[in-house]
Every structure is written in C-alpha cells, then in structure tokens.
Design an enzyme around this catalytic site. Structure first.
Site: not given
Ligand code: NAD
Length: 315
Positions: A12, A142
C-alpha cells in the site's frame, strides 16, 4: 547521485512512495523489490527485482553489484495479520530490519528509511495527544516488533553512525492500492463500499477514534524527513507523526454528504481489542520543530479527494 532500493515496494505504501521517489530521482535510479514477483508489472517506470527480505545474502549482493546508496525498507507483516502468526511476523519484521542495518553498516550506505507505527503504544500510554516520549507497552506482536526495531535503529545510529530515519505512521489511507492487513484498513474499505453502492459492515465500534493520515501527507512526511539535513534529525528512534483523528461514525457521516443512501453497521472483531490499546490522537511537535512537518489533509479534504479519484481505479 543516489541509487535507491525499496523493499516491499508493491504494498500500500510502497506503490505510492516508489513512484514519488522515481519522480524525484529518475526511474533508472530506483530499484523496486518485492517477494511478489507478479507485482513487477506495476513498475514499468523504474527497475524491478524479486527479493525476499529474509534472504540477507541476496540483498547484500544486490546492494553491492548495483551500488545502492539508500534503502527504504517497507516489507513487513502488519498488525492484524501478525496476530494470526506471531512468531512468523516477529522473525520477518526483526530479521529483515537487522539484515538491512548490518548491510548499511558494512557497505557504508548513505541513508536508511524504516517505518514504525502508532502500534508501539499500549494500554498504559496516554491516549490523547500522545507525546513523543511516554510509556510504551505494546501488547501486539506487531507493536513489540516496531518498538524493538526503533531501539535497533537508534543503536545502529549511536554505535555505528548509520543514518537511519523513521516515522511512527498512523493508519494510512490511500485509494491507489488496497491495504495489507492492518487495524485501520476499514477507513480504506469504506470508500470502496460507498462507491460500489453497497452497505458497509465495520469491524470497529462507531466511537473508536484512531490517528489516521492521507497517503499524500504520508509520502510528503517521508520525503521531507529523508531530505532534511542530518543535524536536524534529533530523534533517532522514530518520530511521532500526527494527521487526522476520527471515528468510523465520523467518516461515515462525511461520506454520507456525498452518498446520502450509504449505510453502515458495526460488528467489532479481534481488531477492536488492538484499536483499544492505540492512541486517539498524536502530538507530533518534535517533527514540526526539528524538520518543519505540517500535514495538509483534514477528513473532509481527504474524503473529497478519494471520492473524486477512486472510481477511475475501480474500472
Ligand atoms: P503492505 O502489507 O501493503 O505491503 C507490504 C509488502 O511487503 C507487500 O507488497 C508484500 O508482498 C511485501 N512482503 C511481504 N513479505 C515479504 C518478504 N519476505 N520479502 C519481501 N517483500 C515482502 O504494507 P504497507 O501498508 O505498504 O506498509 C509498509 C510499511 O509501513 C510496513 O513496515 C508497515 O509496518 C508500515 N506501516 C504501515 C501503516 C499502514 O497503515 N499501512 C501504518 C503504520 C506503519
């Protein structure tokens, strides 16, 4: 003259940042790489090489033979996907960063860019106007990998003089490519549903505020940071970066001004738990003071721009 290698270029962020770098430096100075070989067709304006960032030897060879001077290391496993396979995500996110920092040290590269995230914050972080320096207790794999990554970046700068720079991006919203498994993906998906004339089911609750940023602003911030003189970069872990802050209810209301019949329903899933530990808004005064950061797009400007441009990408 710089030769710039980008990892995860087909994602992205990479899809837009690679083009911006090619416009700035010339397509022949840019080497886009990604594990996804099929994405080569996206890069007819620059060079493309397939590269798995876990293959340190191949990466070092490319850097040497192509006399690469800068790396933008974007390949990573994002927040929601990481929770489904924590050890895999930790290994990929950490090993790839350490490989690149080692290559930068050994081959004396000019600059490295590596994105961090608001995921470095956690349940005990102040939620409103989150400061640059505060409690950071991420409870997602994460977030833990981004926080550890920030410390490694600061370490390589302090011990070895590697000029590595980083931004803690909020949720990035763009219309040119689909997001890759993050907790803020709903804010991209919602535009697709509005334009396709479908109802939207949101995986976060209506009043979940999160910091977000339009992709144009994120690209500008990245290029501004990377082109600032080294002495202006005072934060060598990662800079807070603020943009817009809104809830699913607010973005729906904003889109409804253009699509009055657009309906939303709420069905929070596991991503709600992740969102609940992240800040509502971010204090980015360090970035403003050190290298003059200023964002341009508010919620309404962003909504108008996406609704005007996204239909051409859906054809
Ligand atoms: P994305 O998931 O859209 O793209 C990641 C790219 O990496 C993909 O093209 C994928 O094919 C590639 N990739 C995956 N494994 C690879 C491997 N082993 N070797 C080489 N390439 C591999 O992600 P994005 O949204 O473009 O994010 C880019 C960076 O920005 C990441 O570090 C991410 O953590 C960070 N970031 C993104 C956001 C966001 O909202 N998108 C927010 C904060 C930080």
């Amino acid at each position: 003259m710089e030769t710039i290698l980008i990892t995860g270029a087909a994602g992205q962020l990479g899809s837009e940042l690679t083009l911006a770098l090619a416009n700035m430096h010339g397509g022949d100075r840019i080497i886009a790489t990604d594990i996804n070989e099929a994405s080569a067709c996206k890069f007819d304006y620059c060079r493309f090489m397939p590269l798995d960032v876990m293959d340190r030897q191949k990466m070092a060879e490319i850097v040497k033979t192509e006399t690469v001077t800068q790396i933008y290391h974007l390949a990573a496993i994002l927040s929601a996907t990481s929770e489904k396979n924590p050890i895999f995500a930790w290994n990929l996110n950490m090993e790839s960063l350490l490989s690149i920092l080692e290559i930068a040290k050994e081959q004396k590269l000019n600059k490295i860019y590596w994105p961090s995230s608001i995921a470095v914050f956690g349940p005990n972080t102040p939620m409103q106007n989150t400061p640059q320096d505060c409690v950071m207790d991420p409870n997602t794999v994460y977030g833990i990998s981004k926080q550890a990554g920030e410390r490694w970046c600061a370490y390589y700068f302090e011990k070895y003089g590697v000029d590595v720079r980083s931004l803690r991006y909020p949720g990035l919203i763009g219309y040119k490519s689909m997001p890759g498994g993050g907790t803020t993906d709903y804010a991209v998906d919602i535009f697709h549903k509005a334009i396709e004339g479908e109802d939207f089911e949101c995986f976060l609750s209506e009043d979940t505020y999160l910091p977000m940023m339009y992709m144009d602003d994120a690209i500008k911030a990245t290029l501004d940071l990377m082109h600032a003189p080294a002495e202006q970069i005072k934060v060598r872990s990662s800079y807070n970066l603020g943009g817009i802050s809104f809830s699913p209810k607010e973005i729906h209301e904003c889109i409804k001004q253009h699509y009055p019949n657009f309906n939303i329903s709420y069905k929070p899933d596991f991503r709600q738990e992740i969102a609940d530990t992240w800040p509502d808004s971010i204090d980015d005064s360090a970035a403003q003071n050190d290298w003059g950061w200023q964002h341009s797009f508010g919620l309404e400007e962003m909504t108008k721009d996406i609704l005007a441009n996204l239909p051409a990408y859906l054809v």
